[in-house]
Design a protein around this motif. Structure first.
Motif, PDB file in Angstrom:
ATOM      1  N   THR A 100       8.975  -4.466  -0.610  1.00 19.87           N
ATOM      2  CA  THR A 100       7.929  -5.331  -1.137  1.00 19.87           C
ATOM      3  C   THR A 100       6.674  -5.279  -0.276  1.00 19.87           C
ATOM      4  N   GLY A 101       5.575  -5.699  -0.877  1.00 17.93           N
ATOM      5  CA  GLY A 101       4.307  -5.750  -0.178  1.00 17.93           C
ATOM      6  C   GLY A 101       3.200  -6.048  -1.160  1.00 17.93           C
ATOM      7  N   ARG A 102       1.962  -6.097  -0.650  1.00 16.63           N
ATOM      8  CA  ARG A 102       0.828  -6.488  -1.484  1.00 16.63           C
ATOM      9  C   ARG A 102      -0.014  -5.320  -1.958  1.00 16.63           C
ATOM     10  N   THR A 103       0.161  -4.140  -1.348  1.00 15.52           N
ATOM     11  CA  THR A 103      -0.640  -2.997  -1.756  1.00 15.52           C
ATOM     12  C   THR A 103       0.165  -2.083  -2.667  1.00 15.52           C
ATOM     13  N   THR A 104      -0.341  -1.889  -3.870  1.00 14.61           N
ATOM     14  CA  THR A 104       0.275  -1.014  -4.852  1.00 14.61           C
ATOM     15  C   THR A 104      -0.749   0.044  -5.265  1.00 14.61           C
ATOM     16  N   ARG A 105      -0.351   0.921  -6.151  1.00 19.60           N
ATOM     17  CA  ARG A 105      -1.289   1.934  -6.632  1.00 19.60           C
ATOM     18  C   ARG A 105      -2.360   1.333  -7.536  1.00 19.60           C
ATOM     19  N   GLU A 106      -2.142   0.103  -7.976  1.00 21.12           N
ATOM     20  CA  GLU A 106      -3.125  -0.569  -8.825  1.00 21.12           C
ATOM     21  C   GLU A 106      -3.945  -1.616  -8.084  1.00 21.12           C
ATOM     22  N   LYS A 107      -3.437  -2.111  -6.968  1.00 23.52           N
ATOM     23  CA  LYS A 107      -4.099  -3.219  -6.284  1.00 23.52           C
ATOM     24  C   LYS A 107      -3.933  -3.080  -4.777  1.00 23.52           C
ATOM     25  N   VAL A 108      -5.025  -3.323  -4.043  1.00 24.30           N
ATOM     26  CA  VAL A 108      -5.027  -3.180  -2.588  1.00 24.30           C
ATOM     27  C   VAL A 108      -5.121  -4.555  -1.942  1.00 24.30           C
ATOM     28  N   SER A 109      -4.372  -4.770  -0.871  1.00 25.26           N
ATOM     29  CA  SER A 109      -4.409  -6.057  -0.165  1.00 25.26           C
ATOM     30  C   SER A 109      -5.700  -6.188   0.630  1.00 25.26           C
ATOM     31  N   GLU A 110      -5.863  -7.341   1.289  1.00 25.55           N
ATOM     32  CA  GLU A 110      -7.064  -7.600   2.076  1.00 25.55           C
ATOM     33  C   GLU A 110      -7.227  -6.635   3.242  1.00 25.55           C
ATOM     34  N   LEU A 111      -6.160  -5.916   3.633  1.00 27.68           N
ATOM     35  CA  LEU A 111      -6.275  -4.951   4.716  1.00 27.68           C
ATOM     36  C   LEU A 111      -7.120  -3.753   4.317  1.00 27.68           C
ATOM     37  N   GLY A 112      -7.214  -3.496   3.007  1.00 27.25           N
ATOM     38  CA  GLY A 112      -8.057  -2.412   2.530  1.00 27.25           C
ATOM     39  C   GLY A 112      -7.563  -1.032   2.910  1.00 27.25           C
ATOM     40  N   ARG A 113      -6.252  -0.821   2.797  1.00 20.80           N
ATOM     41  CA  ARG A 113      -5.671   0.485   3.113  1.00 20.80           C
ATOM     42  C   ARG A 113      -4.982   1.025   1.848  1.00 20.80           C
ATOM     43  N   PRO A 114      -5.754   1.589   0.934  1.00 21.04           N
ATOM     44  CA  PRO A 114      -5.214   1.967  -0.372  1.00 21.04           C
ATOM     45  C   PRO A 114      -4.219   3.119  -0.343  1.00 21.04           C
ATOM     46  N   GLY A 115      -4.215   3.905   0.725  1.00 21.11           N
ATOM     47  CA  GLY A 115      -3.338   5.070   0.764  1.00 21.11           C
ATOM     48  C   GLY A 115      -1.894   4.756   1.099  1.00 21.11           C
ATOM     49  N   GLU A 116      -1.585   3.490   1.390  1.00 19.45           N
ATOM     50  CA  GLU A 116      -0.223   3.110   1.787  1.00 19.45           C
ATOM     51  C   GLU A 116       0.284   2.059   0.806  1.00 19.45           C
ATOM     52  N   THR A 117       1.193   2.463  -0.065  1.00 19.03           N
ATOM     53  CA  THR A 117       1.644   1.583  -1.138  1.00 19.03           C
ATOM     54  C   THR A 117       3.160   1.414  -1.103  1.00 19.03           C
ATOM     55  N   ILE A 118       3.620   0.353  -1.745  1.00 21.47           N
ATOM     56  CA  ILE A 118       5.068   0.150  -1.801  1.00 21.47           C
ATOM     57  C   ILE A 118       5.736   1.173  -2.710  1.00 21.47           C
ATOM     58  N   GLU A 119       4.995   1.675  -3.696  1.00 22.82           N
ATOM     59  CA  GLU A 119       5.578   2.726  -4.532  1.00 22.82           C
ATOM     60  C   GLU A 119       5.877   3.977  -3.701  1.00 22.82           C
ATOM     61  N   GLU A 120       4.952   4.325  -2.804  1.00 23.52           N
ATOM     62  CA  GLU A 120       5.192   5.478  -1.940  1.00 23.52           C
ATOM     63  C   GLU A 120       6.383   5.220  -1.022  1.00 23.52           C
ATOM     64  N   THR A 121       6.490   3.992  -0.522  1.00 26.49           N
ATOM     65  CA  THR A 121       7.640   3.663   0.320  1.00 26.49           C
ATOM     66  C   THR A 121       8.943   3.874  -0.442  1.00 26.49           C
TER      67      THR A 121
END
Length: 323
Positions: free
Chosen positions: A51-72
């Motif tokens: 789980t986490g807040r950054t997905t391929r559709e939405k980025v968390s406040e950290l602003g790191r779009p290249g790291e997503t839970i789908e990739e994990t």
């Protein structure tokens, strides 16, 4: 993200799948230690919800779009496939500060498996908010309270909602991931809110260890050392291939570690039928490496906390003795 060579991957393959059939939730698995923990649990055979807040559709406040839970989740699947362990990864977008979202997550785990064997609380994301060497009254209050939300409140919400399912079967394990141990955190950590945020999970493991023991379950806190996470590498302007060039500017790089190091140790702890012996304690990655014989990707066993303790005591430690 740390990439392994074919040789590394082959050497990491378990002879068996000690966690086959176990259900694990790694809360905060977008990057760093959380991602690596999810991967190693899956490699050992666990079914892992990442789980986490950054997905391929939405980025968390950290602003790191290249790291997503789908990739994990895909990395978990790949590691399990490589090991032939039967593990798998499932990405579930979750903001762990929203109780209803966490309830939905746990309802899904219960619906799909009827049990939860391992809960890893690795939520953080507060680094951009830190003002080190700044007095409490000089820190913006909203900024400080957001740090406590991210590093403490999210853990409390998740444990409160997940524990009824976790304790359903004896032998379950709650893991609090933090920065430092009870031994290493006895001094001020440079920021009032950071100090609270990183000591709270250690205390949570101690308290919940008392509450879980009578129902046959266990709580521990774990910490990496000087972690070469994606965010840390970016902060220092280096990569996994070039970090050694920075050891003169920052000597602790010499005893740094990849996220896989802690993850391997934790996967071994989860598989240990006697893991209750660690109940209520806080362990660093080097402690786990010594206890379970694991190494980092390069075959070393870094011990930055031991190195810093030797420095604190006035010594001039040799890097070779702590790697």
């Amino acid at each position: 993200m740390t990439h392994t060579t074919a040789h590394d991957a082959a050497s990491a393959r378990p002879r068996t799948a000690p966690l086959r059939g176990r259900i694990a939730l790694v809360a905060g698995a977008t990057r760093g230690a959380g991602r690596a923990i999810a991967v190693e649990l899956g490699r050992a055979g666990a079914t892992v919800y990442a789980t986490g807040r950054t997905t391929r559709e939405k980025v968390s406040e950290l602003g790191r779009p290249g790291e997503t839970i789908e990739e994990t989740a895909e990395l978990v699947d790949a590691a399990a496939r490589d090991a032939g362990s039967g593990g798998s990864g499932t990405a579930v977008p979750t903001d762990h500060l929203e109780p209803d979202r966490v309830r939905d997550l746990l309802a899904r785990v219960e619906r799909e498996h009827g049990r939860l064997d391992v809960l890893v609380n690795d939520m953080w994301g507060g680094n951009p908010l830190l003002d080190f060497d700044t007095r409490l009254w000089d820190i913006d209050l909203d900024r400080g309270l957001r740090i406590l939300d991210l590093g403490v409140r999210s853990h409390v919400i998740t444990s409160s909602i997940a524990l009824p399912l976790l304790v359903r079967h004896p032998g379950a394990l709650l893991v609090e991931v933090t920065d430092g141990t009870a031994r290493s955190n006895d001094e001020y950590r440079g920021n009032f809110y950071y100090d609270l945020a990183k000591n709270a999970p250690i205390r949570m493991a101690r308290i919940l260890g008392e509450e879980l023991a009578p129902v046959g379950s266990t709580a521990v806190a774990v910490t990496p050392g000087f972690l070469r996470s994606e965010e840390m590498l970016d902060h220092f302007g280096v990569t996994e291939e070039t970090w050694r060039e920075n050891t003169e500017a920052q000597p602790h790089w010499s005893v740094s570690e990849s996220p896989t190091y802690l993850a391997r140790g934790l996967a071994a702890l989860v598989a240990d039928p006697e893991h209750h012996r660690w109940n209520g304690t806080s362990l660093d990655s080097a402690d786990l490496a010594r206890a379970y014989g694991v190494t980092d990707l390069d075959g070393s066993r870094p011990d930055v906390w031991g190195y810093m303790l030797a420095e604190k005591e006035g010594g001039a430690p040799e890097v070779a003795d702590y790697r």
